[in-house]
Design a protein around this motif. Structure first.
Motif, PDB file in Angstrom:
ATOM      1  N   LYS A   7       0.844  -1.201   0.000  1.00 25.26           N
ATOM      2  CA  LYS A   7       0.000   0.000   0.000  1.00 25.26           C
ATOM      3  C   LYS A   7       0.875   1.245   0.000  1.00 25.26           C
ATOM      4  CE  LYS A   7      -2.218   3.467   2.241  1.00 25.26           C
ATOM      5  NZ  LYS A   7      -1.881   4.426   3.310  1.00 25.26           N
ATOM      6  N   GLY A 152      -8.048   8.120   5.986  1.00 22.34           N
ATOM      7  CA  GLY A 152      -7.001   7.129   6.247  1.00 22.34           C
ATOM      8  C   GLY A 152      -7.419   5.721   5.860  1.00 22.34           C
ATOM      9  N   ASP A 155      -5.537   2.288   4.295  1.00 22.44           N
ATOM     10  CA  ASP A 155      -4.864   1.272   5.122  1.00 22.44           C
ATOM     11  C   ASP A 155      -5.793   0.073   5.321  1.00 22.44           C
ATOM     12  OD1 ASP A 155      -2.716   2.993   5.533  1.00 22.44           O
ATOM     13  OD2 ASP A 155      -3.504   3.771   7.425  1.00 22.44           O
TER      14      ASP A 155
HETATM   15 MG    MG Z   1      -2.616   7.295   6.006  1.00 23.40          MG
END
Ligand code: MG
Ligand code: ASP
Length: 419
Positions: A7, A152, A155
């Protein structure tokens, strides 16, 4: 064939040049014999810009259209990454969330992944595709609308793919070279951890260490996904970064793994609350409905049928909390004499699985704060964490003092707590 998930965060795909650098790392793993699923974030700053544009349309926007807009940053980087890999003669293609499909519930803006069918993508790998580039952060609801997983969230996309495909590892490339004992901007001698346990990482992430989305750690813990956090800017090295893993895989153990902080916490106190069954439900029910993230809760002993109730929440939710409590009181929910808001506090916490088997961590923490003349306003503990609320102006000092007293700058042989 072993499958790896890689990632790349926003800073690692911020420009076409950085995408090329990231693609080279992918190329190296392909050369090592892996099939790779690459998860990309949007270019650094892009999602903020998109959120800003949505906010500019007005205060009461449709969350489904918010998701349609803010998910788009990842579409761009996924396509560019696939093109860059093709340019390097690596068979690759991009997939948007709905194409996989990454199935989610309908909680727009904070959707949860409910399933990732693997057959189609696995068939493409079997046909000779080497890299599947997937737009992170996005999915599709049962109604067929685009969803996003919360800030976020790529992730979490990465860990979910690693779990679904049984990947050998999930490498999270970011702009820091791993997980630190505390924020190196506050403590210069903060040390990168080679390994950290899922539980510790979960506490640190939810306490505000921004390196991984909390939900991704939860998911990794549940499905035992080996998670590695490493920098995409450093030279490649087999043992780079920090491995987030089961505690049985950690040989060295400091009692305390890290010190975390949340700078903008508020302490709210309700004075003179009636002490009777149902009162906590009457207070915290409306707070939850108003979306206030209550963290610490302390109820005092009661005097003449009345008590004080203290809780903490993020500073920017104080107005909402006050309104929820005043409305609940006006609706006849409960009585109190006064509501105080102290908006100058910060929370500092020490975290470590070693606390389960070592007494005296709390005492050592409190002595270190005493020695700096720092007053503690609220204390809460869990099995592997002790948190205190203090005046915000002492926050840095407290983090430094705690990092020092637990010798976190020194890598750990088993270490006992100072008496
Ligand atoms: Mg991040
Ligand atoms: N681009 C999204 C964000 O900035 C998701 C992510 O990068 O993880 O929150």
């Amino acid at each position: 064939m072993s499958l790896l998930v890689m990632k790349f965060g926003g800073t690692s795909v911020a420009t076409p040049d950085r995408i090329r650098r990231a693609a080279k790392r992918v190329g190296r793993e392909v050369a090592n014999g892996h099939d790779v699923i690459v998860i990309v974030s949007a270019m650094a700053g892009k999602t903020n810009e998109l959120v800003g544009w949505v906010n500019d349309t007005g205060p009461f926007f449709d969350a489904r259209e918010y998701d349609a807009v803010v998910s788009s940053g990842e579409n761009v980087t996924a396509g560019l990454m696939a093109l860059t890999l093709q340019e390097m003669e690596i068979p690759a293609r991009s997939w948007q969330g709905w194409q996989v499909p990454v199935q989610t519930n309908s909680s727009h803006g904070a959707a949860r992944i409910t399933g990732i069918p693997t057959e189609t993508m696995a068939a493409r790998f079997a046909d000779g595709m080497k890299v599947a580039v997937v737009a992170g952060f996005q999915g599709v609801s049962p109604e067929g609308r685009i969803t996003t997983l919360g800030r976020g969230g790529s992730d979490t996309t990465a860990v979910a793919f690693a779990a679904a495909f049984g990947a050998v590892r999930c490498d999270i490339y970011t702009d820091v070279d791993g997980v630190y004992t505390t924020d190196p901007r506050i403590v210069r001698r903060a040390r990168k951890l080679d390994r950290i346990a899922f539980e510790e990482m979960l506490e640190l992430a939810s306490l505000g260490a921004k390196v991984l989305q909390t939900r991704s750690v939860e998911l990794a813990m549940r499905y035992k996904v080996k998670l590695r956090v490493l920098s995409s800017f450093d030279e490649y090295d087999e043992n780079a970064g920090t491995l987030v893993c089961g505690e049985e895989e950690i040989m060295e153990s400091n009692v305390v793994a890290g010190v975390a902080y949340a700078r903008d916490e508020a302490k709210m106190t309700l004075l003179g609350v009636e002490d009777r069954p149902g009162i906590a439900a009457a207070i915290f029910g409306p707070l939850a409905e108003a979306g206030v993230n209550v963290d610490m809760i302390v109820q005092n002993i009661s005097e003449q049928g009345h008590t004080d109730m203290t809780f903490s929440c993020p500073v920017d939710q104080v107005g909402r909390a006050q309104k929820a409590i005043e409305d609940a009181q006006a609706a006849g929910g409960f009585a109190y004499s006064e509501l105080l808001a102290d908006t100058d506090t910060a929370k500092v916490s020490v975290v470590g699985i070693g606390m389960r088997s070592h007494a005296g961590v709390a005492a050592q923490m409190f002595r270190a704060l005493r020695d700096e003349g720092i007053n503690i306003k609220v204390i809460t503990t869990s099995e592997i964490k002790i948190s205190v609320l203090i005046d915000r102006k002492y926050m840095e000092l407290a983090v430094q003092a705690l990092h020092d007293t637990f010798d976190l700058d020194k890598p750990g042989a088993e270490r006992s707590v100072r008496a």
